[in-house]
Write a protein that holds these residues in place. Structure first.
Motif, PDB file in Angstrom:
ATOM      1  N   GLY A 197       0.822  -1.203   0.000  1.00  0.00           N
ATOM      2  CA  GLY A 197       0.000   0.000   0.000  1.00  0.00           C
ATOM      3  C   GLY A 197       0.854   1.251   0.000  1.00  0.00           C
ATOM      4  O   GLY A 197       0.591   2.203  -0.753  1.00  0.00           O
TER       5      GLY A 197
ATOM      6  N   GLU B   2       1.085   4.078  -3.083  1.00  0.00           N
ATOM      7  CA  GLU B   2       0.917   5.497  -2.807  1.00  0.00           C
ATOM      8  C   GLU B   2       2.174   6.286  -3.201  1.00  0.00           C
ATOM      9  O   GLU B   2       2.078   7.398  -3.740  1.00  0.00           O
ATOM     10  CB  GLU B   2       0.619   5.712  -1.324  1.00  0.00           C
TER      11      GLU B   2
ATOM     12  N   LEU C 146      -6.307  -0.095 -10.909  1.00  0.00           N
ATOM     13  CA  LEU C 146      -6.557   0.396  -9.555  1.00  0.00           C
ATOM     14  C   LEU C 146      -7.576  -0.470  -8.833  1.00  0.00           C
ATOM     15  O   LEU C 146      -7.436  -0.748  -7.629  1.00  0.00           O
ATOM     16  CB  LEU C 146      -7.038   1.845  -9.602  1.00  0.00           C
TER      17      LEU C 146
ATOM     18  N   GLY D 159      -6.725  -2.336  -5.463  1.00  0.00           N
ATOM     19  CA  GLY D 159      -7.541  -2.068  -4.287  1.00  0.00           C
ATOM     20  C   GLY D 159      -8.119  -3.324  -3.682  1.00  0.00           C
ATOM     21  O   GLY D 159      -8.100  -3.510  -2.455  1.00  0.00           O
ATOM     22  N   ASN D 160      -8.631  -4.223  -4.516  1.00  0.00           N
ATOM     23  CA  ASN D 160      -9.194  -5.484  -4.011  1.00  0.00           C
ATOM     24  C   ASN D 160      -8.130  -6.336  -3.336  1.00  0.00           C
ATOM     25  O   ASN D 160      -8.372  -6.939  -2.276  1.00  0.00           O
ATOM     26  CB  ASN D 160      -9.837  -6.268  -5.166  1.00  0.00           C
TER      27      ASN D 160
ATOM     28  N   GLU E 267      -7.241  -4.829   0.046  1.00  0.00           N
ATOM     29  CA  GLU E 267      -8.278  -5.106   1.039  1.00  0.00           C
ATOM     30  C   GLU E 267      -8.128  -6.516   1.609  1.00  0.00           C
ATOM     31  O   GLU E 267      -8.249  -6.720   2.828  1.00  0.00           O
ATOM     32  CB  GLU E 267      -9.666  -4.948   0.416  1.00  0.00           C
TER      33      GLU E 267
ATOM     34  N   THR F 197      -1.599   0.965   4.204  1.00  0.00           N
ATOM     35  CA  THR F 197      -2.439   0.129   3.340  1.00  0.00           C
ATOM     36  C   THR F 197      -3.869   0.634   3.351  1.00  0.00           C
ATOM     37  O   THR F 197      -4.504   0.791   2.293  1.00  0.00           O
ATOM     38  CB  THR F 197      -2.398  -1.339   3.801  1.00  0.00           C
TER      39      THR F 197
ATOM     40  N   ILE G   8      -6.043   2.173   0.206  1.00  0.00           N
ATOM     41  CA  ILE G   8      -7.375   1.693  -0.175  1.00  0.00           C
ATOM     42  C   ILE G   8      -8.369   2.845  -0.166  1.00  0.00           C
ATOM     43  O   ILE G   8      -9.197   2.987  -1.077  1.00  0.00           O
ATOM     44  CB  ILE G   8      -7.841   0.578   0.776  1.00  0.00           C
TER      45      ILE G   8
ATOM     46  N   ILE H 159      -7.989   4.911  -3.234  1.00  0.00           N
ATOM     47  CA  ILE H 159      -8.558   4.235  -4.407  1.00  0.00           C
ATOM     48  C   ILE H 159     -10.073   4.331  -4.386  1.00  0.00           C
ATOM     49  O   ILE H 159     -10.718   4.595  -5.413  1.00  0.00           O
ATOM     50  CB  ILE H 159      -8.079   2.772  -4.461  1.00  0.00           C
ATOM     51  N   LYS H 160     -10.666   4.148  -3.199  1.00  0.00           N
ATOM     52  CA  LYS H 160     -12.123   4.277  -3.071  1.00  0.00           C
ATOM     53  C   LYS H 160     -12.572   5.680  -3.486  1.00  0.00           C
ATOM     54  O   LYS H 160     -13.603   5.848  -4.157  1.00  0.00           O
ATOM     55  CB  LYS H 160     -12.546   3.998  -1.631  1.00  0.00           C
TER      56      LYS H 160
ATOM     57  N   GLN I 257     -12.721   6.100  -7.082  1.00  0.00           N
ATOM     58  CA  GLN I 257     -13.854   5.351  -7.634  1.00  0.00           C
ATOM     59  C   GLN I 257     -15.191   5.971  -7.260  1.00  0.00           C
ATOM     60  O   GLN I 257     -16.244   5.468  -7.650  1.00  0.00           O
ATOM     61  CB  GLN I 257     -13.795   3.896  -7.145  1.00  0.00           C
TER      62      GLN I 257
ATOM     63  N   LYS J  98     -14.252   4.988   1.379  1.00  0.00           N
ATOM     64  CA  LYS J  98     -13.111   5.828   1.747  1.00  0.00           C
ATOM     65  C   LYS J  98     -13.134   6.117   3.240  1.00  0.00           C
ATOM     66  O   LYS J  98     -12.110   5.968   3.930  1.00  0.00           O
ATOM     67  CB  LYS J  98     -13.154   7.129   0.959  1.00  0.00           C
TER      68      LYS J  98
END
Length: 327
Positions: A61, A65, A80, A84-85, A88, A140, A144, A147-148, A151, A157
């Motif tokens: 992560g 970044e 991405l 992201g998945n 997680e 991490t 995430i 990325i959220k 999206q 987020k």
């Protein structure tokens, strides 16, 4: 080395990201494609398969970044989403399988899992709750969350931001001893009191997510210690009884920890000290080549004499220093 180790790949991705974004993504994917359904990453992979006997610290992560901040949106939407998945799942593994409750810090079962195989804080065995692991997991969660946000998932987020905040609170409450971060065994007993490992400075990476006085104290401690030699940051203080010139993680300078320390100092608003770390390491590589690690005092190259992540960090520092000089 015949293996792709599952934190080496993150540094290799940083080294190639500027000129080959696809290769940078593939550096992550070569390990993430093998992720267990529990979220556990393999220790390493090669052409015959992968080993899950150990794992490696969750620096991915932070690395993603680092790349996004340095080079902008080099990953497309699908990439991405994939990253992201995978992050997680990785975060879930560490928070679900390496601690007994949400009130405890996650832990490393073995030195190899930490990446600092034989470091002094493992001298009395494990599992170990160290200041680096929750730091990496905070980063991490932050990756995430970002990325959220890209999206458009605002609730997602916010959730991962809260996960990160909770980890910072646990880290400070349980491992900050008023003047420094410490590592401890999960049964509550202390690691050797004479351990002077570089690992205690990893929470600098959290940046403004830490109390300002804690960050300032870490920077002061690092600057006043004997750990930053003319070549770079030693992984164990040369004044420590555990120090060994060729002691693997008990003294030698390593590329990954040098970049992490550099970024930690940047996050703590200490750019000149960060520049010194980068400059010293560049001089080290130009003096001794791209070895796996280096004698912290003499600068002599040790172990494997041609190592990928050393080359990657050297290239990244050259780019950072060139940008700072305007050339």
């Amino acid at each position: 080395m015949i293996n792709i180790w599952s934190w080496d790949n993150a540094f290799s991705a940083i080294g190639v990201a500027k000129h080959n974004p696809k290769l940078a993504f593939d550096q992550f994917a070569v390990i993430f494609d093998l992720q267990d359904e529990s979220g556990l990453l393999p220790d390493f992979a090669h052409d015959q398969g992968a080993s899950f006997s150990f794992t490696k610290p969750p620096v991915h992560g932070w690395a993603i970044e680092h790349i996004c901040q340095a080079f902008g949106p080099i990953f497309d939407g699908d990439q991405l989403a994939y990253l992201g998945n995978k992050l997680e799942c990785q975060l879930s593994y560490w928070l679900s399988h390496t601690r007994a409750s949400e009130d405890q810090l996650p832990s490393y079962a073995h030195g190899n899992d930490s990446g600092w195989d034989n470091a002094s804080f493992f001298a009395n065995g494990g599992p170990i709750e160290g200041p680096d692991l929750p730091t990496f997991l905070v980063l991490t969660a932050r990756a995430i969350a970002n990325i959220k946000a890209r999206q458009g998932d605002i609730s997602g987020k916010q959730h991962f931001e809260q996960v990160g905040t909770r980890l910072v609170d646990l880290l400070v409450k349980q491992l900050w001893h008023g003047d420094r971060f410490v590592a401890r065994k999960s049964d509550g007993t202390d690691v050797p009191a004479q351990s002077k490992s570089l690992i205690r400075f990893m929470p600098m990476l959290i940046g403004d997510g830490l109390l300002a006085e804690i960050g300032a104290k870490m920077v002061e401690d690092f600057e006043q210690s004997d750990m930053l030699t003319v070549w770079g940051p030693a992984t164990e203080s040369p004044s420590s009884p555990f120090y060994e010139a060729d002691g693997y993680w008990r003294g030698p300078i390593w590329a990954p920890t040098t970049l992490l320390i550099h970024d930690g100092l940047v996050a703590q608003h200490s750019p000149e000290l960060a520049k010194k770390v980068a400059t010293n390491f560049v001089n080290l590589c130009e003096h001794s080549g791209m070895s796996e690690n280096f004698d912290a005092l003499s600068g002599e190259g040790l172990r494997d004499r041609a190592f990928a992540w050393t080359s990657a960090v050297y290239l990244r520092f050259k780019d950072i220093l060139a940008n700072q000089s305007g050339s």
